[in-house]
Design a protein around this motif. Structure first.
Motif, PDB file in Angstrom:
ATOM      1  N   ILE A  74       0.925  -1.223  -0.061  1.00  0.00           N
ATOM      2  CA  ILE A  74       0.092  -0.148   0.002  1.00  0.00           C
ATOM      3  C   ILE A  74       0.703   1.250  -0.035  1.00  0.00           C
ATOM      4  O   ILE A  74       0.916   2.198  -0.738  1.00  0.00           O
ATOM      5  N   ILE A  75       1.996   1.314   0.766  1.00  0.00           N
ATOM      6  CA  ILE A  75       2.841   2.539   0.930  1.00  0.00           C
ATOM      7  C   ILE A  75       3.524   2.596  -0.439  1.00  0.00           C
ATOM      8  O   ILE A  75       3.529   3.765  -0.906  1.00  0.00           O
ATOM      9  N   PHE A  76       3.967   1.444  -0.967  1.00  0.00           N
ATOM     10  CA  PHE A  76       4.505   1.674  -2.252  1.00  0.00           C
ATOM     11  C   PHE A  76       3.811   2.141  -3.415  1.00  0.00           C
ATOM     12  O   PHE A  76       3.978   3.031  -4.411  1.00  0.00           O
ATOM     13  N   SER A  77       2.537   1.933  -3.261  1.00  0.00           N
ATOM     14  CA  SER A  77       1.597   1.984  -4.340  1.00  0.00           C
ATOM     15  C   SER A  77       1.342   3.447  -4.327  1.00  0.00           C
ATOM     16  O   SER A  77       0.991   4.167  -5.487  1.00  0.00           O
ATOM     17  N   VAL A 106       8.031  -2.672  -7.264  1.00  0.00           N
ATOM     18  CA  VAL A 106       8.393  -2.737  -5.865  1.00  0.00           C
ATOM     19  C   VAL A 106       7.000  -3.045  -4.981  1.00  0.00           C
ATOM     20  O   VAL A 106       6.998  -4.224  -4.475  1.00  0.00           O
ATOM     21  N   CYS A 107       6.058  -2.296  -5.460  1.00  0.00           N
ATOM     22  CA  CYS A 107       4.726  -2.749  -4.944  1.00  0.00           C
ATOM     23  C   CYS A 107       4.590  -4.175  -5.313  1.00  0.00           C
ATOM     24  O   CYS A 107       3.663  -4.896  -4.623  1.00  0.00           O
ATOM     25  N   TRP A 108       4.449  -4.453  -6.783  1.00  0.00           N
ATOM     26  CA  TRP A 108       4.171  -5.807  -7.141  1.00  0.00           C
ATOM     27  C   TRP A 108       4.977  -6.998  -6.575  1.00  0.00           C
ATOM     28  O   TRP A 108       4.308  -7.899  -6.183  1.00  0.00           O
ATOM     29  N   MET A 109       6.298  -6.391  -6.194  1.00  0.00           N
ATOM     30  CA  MET A 109       6.860  -7.756  -5.230  1.00  0.00           C
ATOM     31  C   MET A 109       6.422  -8.036  -4.085  1.00  0.00           C
ATOM     32  O   MET A 109       6.326  -9.019  -3.538  1.00  0.00           O
ATOM     33  N   PHE A 147      -2.577  -6.042 -11.909  1.00  0.00           N
ATOM     34  CA  PHE A 147      -2.862  -4.663 -12.202  1.00  0.00           C
ATOM     35  C   PHE A 147      -1.300  -3.999 -11.681  1.00  0.00           C
ATOM     36  O   PHE A 147      -0.924  -3.028 -12.736  1.00  0.00           O
ATOM     37  N   SER A 148      -0.812  -4.095 -10.733  1.00  0.00           N
ATOM     38  CA  SER A 148       0.630  -3.358 -10.414  1.00  0.00           C
ATOM     39  C   SER A 148       1.763  -3.820 -11.313  1.00  0.00           C
ATOM     40  O   SER A 148       2.366  -2.957 -11.552  1.00  0.00           O
ATOM     41  N   PHE A 149       1.751  -5.000 -11.696  1.00  0.00           N
ATOM     42  CA  PHE A 149       2.891  -5.414 -12.842  1.00  0.00           C
ATOM     43  C   PHE A 149       2.578  -4.676 -14.187  1.00  0.00           C
ATOM     44  O   PHE A 149       3.425  -3.953 -14.377  1.00  0.00           O
ATOM     45  N   ILE A 150       1.409  -4.692 -14.632  1.00  0.00           N
ATOM     46  CA  ILE A 150       0.676  -4.107 -15.882  1.00  0.00           C
ATOM     47  C   ILE A 150       1.137  -2.558 -15.675  1.00  0.00           C
ATOM     48  O   ILE A 150       1.761  -2.002 -16.664  1.00  0.00           O
TER      49      ILE A 150
END
Length: 161
Positions: A74-77, A106-109, A147-150
């Motif tokens: 959440i923080i990275f997003s 990084v959020c995705w990971m 979604f975060s990866f895309i």
């Protein structure tokens, strides 16, 4: 190009909202018990009332890791969203959104690690439940993963026009 950037921005906001919902709500696992339907999340076990999630000492570290990685995602997003807005107004034409894309990856990971640990350690482990299945928060977390990866890849590829 403006329409594409606006679309990515909307999907990014939707991803942040879904990450908040999946982390806060307590419906990662849903099961049936003699008292009715019960659900458990990252924080509480809810039947008719909600109480602290009972976790064995062997699984406590895994649960804390899942909680930490979901909060980090959440923080990275949110940081990536702010960086996108900042870069949108300060970046020169023709430059790419590298910083925003890297933060989103990084959020995705973080989502990948958190949800994978939960899948490996807590699938089917619903206290006092006869049958259990994944709830909507678990599914939302995997949707946010996609979604975060895309979004992260699109931020790396797109240029400011």
């Amino acid at each position: 190009m403006l329409v594409l950037l606006a679309g990515i921005f909307v999907v990014h906001i939707a991803t942040v909202i879904m990450l908040f919902v999946s982390t806060i709500a307590n419906v990662w696992m849903v099961g049936s018990s003699n008292l009715g339907t019960a659900s458990s999340g990252l924080w509480l076990l809810c039947n008719r009332t909600c109480e602290q999630l009972p976790v064995s000492s062997r699984d406590e570290a895994s649960l804390k890791a899942v909680q930490a990685f979901m909060i980090l995602s959440i923080i990275f997003s949110v940081i990536a969203l702010v960086m996108f807005v900042v870069q949108l107004f300060t970046l020169e034409k023709g430059k790419r959104f590298y910083i925003t894309g890297a933060i989103m990856l990084v959020c995705w990971m973080c989502i990948l690690i958190g949800v994978s640990i939960y899948t490996a350690r807590f699938t089917g482990k619903m206290p006092a439940s006869t049958s259990s299945h994944h709830g909507y928060c678990f599914i939302l977390a995997w949707i946010c993963f996609c979604f975060s990866f895309i979004i992260g890849i699109l931020y790396l590829v797109l240029r400011k026009k």
